[in-house]
Design a protein around this motif. Structure first.
Motif, PDB file in Angstrom:
ATOM      1  N   GLU A   6      11.199 -34.953  10.367  1.00  0.00           N
ATOM      2  CA  GLU A   6      10.527 -34.554  11.602  1.00  0.00           C
ATOM      3  C   GLU A   6      10.706 -35.609  12.685  1.00  0.00           C
ATOM      4  N   ALA A   7      10.710 -36.880  12.275  1.00  0.00           N
ATOM      5  CA  ALA A   7      10.946 -37.961  13.233  1.00  0.00           C
ATOM      6  C   ALA A   7      12.354 -37.865  13.804  1.00  0.00           C
ATOM      7  N   PHE A   8      13.321 -37.463  12.978  1.00  0.00           N
ATOM      8  CA  PHE A   8      14.680 -37.243  13.457  1.00  0.00           C
ATOM      9  C   PHE A   8      14.681 -36.208  14.587  1.00  0.00           C
ATOM     10  N   ASP A   9      13.971 -35.111  14.362  1.00  0.00           N
ATOM     11  CA  ASP A   9      13.935 -34.038  15.362  1.00  0.00           C
ATOM     12  C   ASP A   9      13.273 -34.509  16.657  1.00  0.00           C
ATOM     13  N   ARG A  10      12.184 -35.284  16.530  1.00  0.00           N
ATOM     14  CA  ARG A  10      11.500 -35.774  17.735  1.00  0.00           C
ATOM     15  C   ARG A  10      12.363 -36.753  18.512  1.00  0.00           C
ATOM     16  N   SER A  11      13.175 -37.510  17.807  1.00  0.00           N
ATOM     17  CA  SER A  11      13.983 -38.523  18.474  1.00  0.00           C
ATOM     18  C   SER A  11      15.006 -37.908  19.412  1.00  0.00           C
ATOM     19  N   VAL A  12      15.432 -36.681  19.118  1.00  0.00           N
ATOM     20  CA  VAL A  12      16.407 -36.013  19.989  1.00  0.00           C
ATOM     21  C   VAL A  12      15.807 -35.773  21.369  1.00  0.00           C
ATOM     22  N   ASP A  13      14.528 -35.405  21.406  1.00  0.00           N
ATOM     23  CA  ASP A  13      13.871 -35.133  22.684  1.00  0.00           C
ATOM     24  C   ASP A  13      13.667 -36.409  23.507  1.00  0.00           C
ATOM     25  N   SER A  14      13.451 -37.520  22.832  1.00  0.00           N
ATOM     26  CA  SER A  14      13.178 -38.775  23.542  1.00  0.00           C
ATOM     27  C   SER A  14      14.419 -39.630  23.754  1.00  0.00           C
ATOM     28  N   ALA A  15      15.566 -39.179  23.252  1.00  0.00           N
ATOM     29  CA  ALA A  15      16.786 -39.974  23.375  1.00  0.00           C
ATOM     30  C   ALA A  15      17.241 -40.060  24.820  1.00  0.00           C
ATOM     31  N   SER A  16      17.817 -41.200  25.188  1.00  0.00           N
ATOM     32  CA  SER A  16      18.331 -41.384  26.547  1.00  0.00           C
ATOM     33  C   SER A  16      19.655 -40.645  26.704  1.00  0.00           C
ATOM     34  N   GLU A  17      20.066 -40.488  27.959  1.00  0.00           N
ATOM     35  CA  GLU A  17      21.324 -39.799  28.226  1.00  0.00           C
ATOM     36  C   GLU A  17      22.506 -40.569  27.647  1.00  0.00           C
ATOM     37  N   SER A  18      22.432 -41.904  27.719  1.00  0.00           N
ATOM     38  CA  SER A  18      23.540 -42.700  27.196  1.00  0.00           C
ATOM     39  C   SER A  18      23.658 -42.551  25.676  1.00  0.00           C
ATOM     40  N   GLU A  19      22.512 -42.473  24.993  1.00  0.00           N
ATOM     41  CA  GLU A  19      22.539 -42.298  23.538  1.00  0.00           C
ATOM     42  C   GLU A  19      23.121 -40.942  23.167  1.00  0.00           C
ATOM     43  N   ARG A  20      22.703 -39.908  23.902  1.00  0.00           N
ATOM     44  CA  ARG A  20      23.249 -38.572  23.620  1.00  0.00           C
ATOM     45  C   ARG A  20      24.743 -38.528  23.894  1.00  0.00           C
ATOM     46  N   ALA A  21      25.174 -39.216  24.956  1.00  0.00           N
ATOM     47  CA  ALA A  21      26.593 -39.222  25.296  1.00  0.00           C
ATOM     48  C   ALA A  21      27.412 -39.907  24.199  1.00  0.00           C
ATOM     49  N   LYS A  22      26.885 -40.993  23.631  1.00  0.00           N
ATOM     50  CA  LYS A  22      27.574 -41.697  22.554  1.00  0.00           C
ATOM     51  C   LYS A  22      27.747 -40.799  21.341  1.00  0.00           C
ATOM     52  N   VAL A  23      26.685 -40.103  20.973  1.00  0.00           N
ATOM     53  CA  VAL A  23      26.743 -39.234  19.801  1.00  0.00           C
ATOM     54  C   VAL A  23      27.688 -38.066  20.042  1.00  0.00           C
ATOM     55  N   GLU A  24      27.642 -37.525  21.260  1.00  0.00           N
ATOM     56  CA  GLU A  24      28.528 -36.401  21.591  1.00  0.00           C
ATOM     57  C   GLU A  24      29.992 -36.829  21.518  1.00  0.00           C
TER      58      GLU A  24
END
Length: 460
Positions: free
Chosen positions: A128-146
């Motif tokens: 559940e913490a994994f799922d919540r972290s997606v909502d609070s992740a920064s744009e740079s973090e999402r860009a890295k994962v993408e």
């Protein structure tokens, strides 16, 4: 008044950064995100980040000329292909052995602690913490994962292409092409030894002079290390929330335990019984480099400091350290390989994927291969972790990696220190095997470096 040793200066700077970061964060949370104090704290972290970036840039500025001049001068000192081949075989063999050992340590610890399980079942709270972290992740973090998610297994065949970059100037400006720069430097050094004696001596003297200058510039930059370390650490402590850190506490403990076992047990045993040297003396010799590695989270940026500690404190010759350390900073990632193994098994546990011995053996092999040539910059193992998870058919891999990335900085700093220590151990063990009297002199802390520049030109 006696001057405070550099490693103590850096350690004090680390302590002040942590204390001030915690105080600023607590006051900001208490006052509110829009309070005047919070605005002041945000400006302070912005200024601190700017100063830290300047320090990192200064270290990175000297990497390319230092690597090129060190390797070429070192091969010249080895006397050609024969000496280089022997040194290369020992170095590569050591790196392969320690990387595999590190992965096996990580695999053992993660299976003993089982941080992703509760009573043998997947930990629902962490998922559940994994799922919540997606909502609070920064744009740079999402860009890295993408960006990491776009990588395919076949992309790692590019590793062989990087050995021979078509444009060496472009390769020198790209951290990911450092391996190609090393290969070019090796070829140049070997070619230089085939020149007529007069031409070779002239060229070698010039390159050795460049290397001496780069070492001197390293000394100047390291005079600002306490300021740079403080500037790098303060924003990290201030911006890191405690929530996800607490939820992933067992995972943190598992990774840090495995890293500690490799750094304080495995590598010292190798130093003691293979290198026949004192592990305690080597730790003392490497204090400044280890603190710098921990602060910068970049083995490449730490390379100038590592070379200096190994040569001047551990007593390894330039001809040995100038080959083993640049190569190690590029291909020897003990901490990274260990971390990749633990992270993959941990995510599989949380996601309810039962990895049998065969599947874990595949993870070991993948971690070993993907750790080779990983750029020595923060979070460079992200691509490897996501790729291994995808190839292991672990669902929700992207979500898990976002969560790990959001709390990765501390672990990144820790495994970088392990990476650097592993490189330094290789230099000492290989140097000892070459008959060098390593770790036998009095340790010093680079005091009086600027005043005592004559020693910079002494032959090893």
């Amino acid at each position: 008044m006696k001057k405070i040793a550099p490693h103590w200066q850096i350690l004090i700077a680390l302590g002040l950064a942590v204390a001030l970061g915690v105080v600023f964060r607590n006051f900001s949370v208490a006052a509110g995100d829009v309070s005047s104090f919070a605005l002041f704290a945000n400006r302070a972290t912005a200024v601190s980040s700017f100063v830290g970036d300047l320090f990192m840039s200064a270290l990175k500025m000297i990497i390319v000329p230092l690597i090129v001049s060190s390797i070429i001068a070192g091969i010249g000192a080895l006397g050609g292909v024969k000496g280089f081949g022997r040194l290369g075989a020992k170095t590569i063999g050591f790196y392969a052995l320690t990387s595999l050992t590190a992965i096996l340590v990580g695999l053992t610890v993660v299976n003993v602690f089982e941080p992703g399980l509760v009573d043998g079942q997947p930990n629902i709270e962490i998922r559940e913490a994994f799922d919540r972290s997606v909502d609070s992740a920064s744009e740079s973090e999402r860009a890295k994962v993408e960006a990491a998610n776009q990588k395919q297994a076949t992309d790692y065949l590019d590793f062989f292409k990087k050995l021979f970059p078509p444009n060496i100037i472009a390769a020198a400006s790209d951290n990911g092409q450092m391996l190609g720069l090393i290969v070019f430097s090796i070829l140049f050094g070997v070619g230089m030894t085939r020149l007529p004696v007069g031409e070779m001596q002239t060229l070698q003297g010039t390159i050795q002079g460049v290397n001496d200058v780069m070492i001197l510039i390293t000394r100047w930059i390291m005079m600002t290390a306490p300021i740079g370390v403080f500037a790098l650490m303060f924003p990290v402590v201030y911006q890191s929330g405690a929530g996800l850190f607490l939820e992933l506490g067992r995972y943190f403990g598992t990774v840090l335990t495995a890293l500690a076992v490799h750094m304080f047990v495995t590598l010292p045993l190798i130093l003691k019984f293979v290198g026949k040297v004192s592990p305690v003396a080597h730790f003392k010799a490497m204090q400044t480099a280890l603190l710098t590695a921990f602060s910068t989270a970049s083995s490449s940026a730490t390379l100038p400091v590592t070379m200096r500690c190994v040569q001047e404190n551990a007593g390894v010759s330039r001809r040995t350290s100038s080959f083993t350390l640049p190569l190690g900073a590029t291909v020897n990632m003990d901490g990274t390989a260990l971390y990749e193994c633990v992270a993959v098994i941990f995510v599989a546990q949380v996601m309810g994927v039962d990895m049998a011995f065969g599947a874990q053996f595949v993870v070991v092999g993948a971690a070993l291969l993907t750790s080779i040539g990983v750029a020595g910059v923060p979070s460079a193992s992200l691509v490897a972790i996501l790729l291994i998870l995808k190839n292991s058919n672990v669902e929700g891999a992207e979500t898990a990696v976002v969560a790990l990335l959001s709390v990765d900085r501390l672990l990144d700093m820790s495994r970088t220190a392990v990476n650097v220590f592993g490189d330094s151990c290789a230099a000492v063990v290989v140097g000892a095997s070459e008959g060098e009297k390593v770790l036998q002199g009095d340790l010093h802390d680079f005091e009086g470096d600027i005043e005592d520049e004559e020693g910079l030109l002494d032959e090893d």
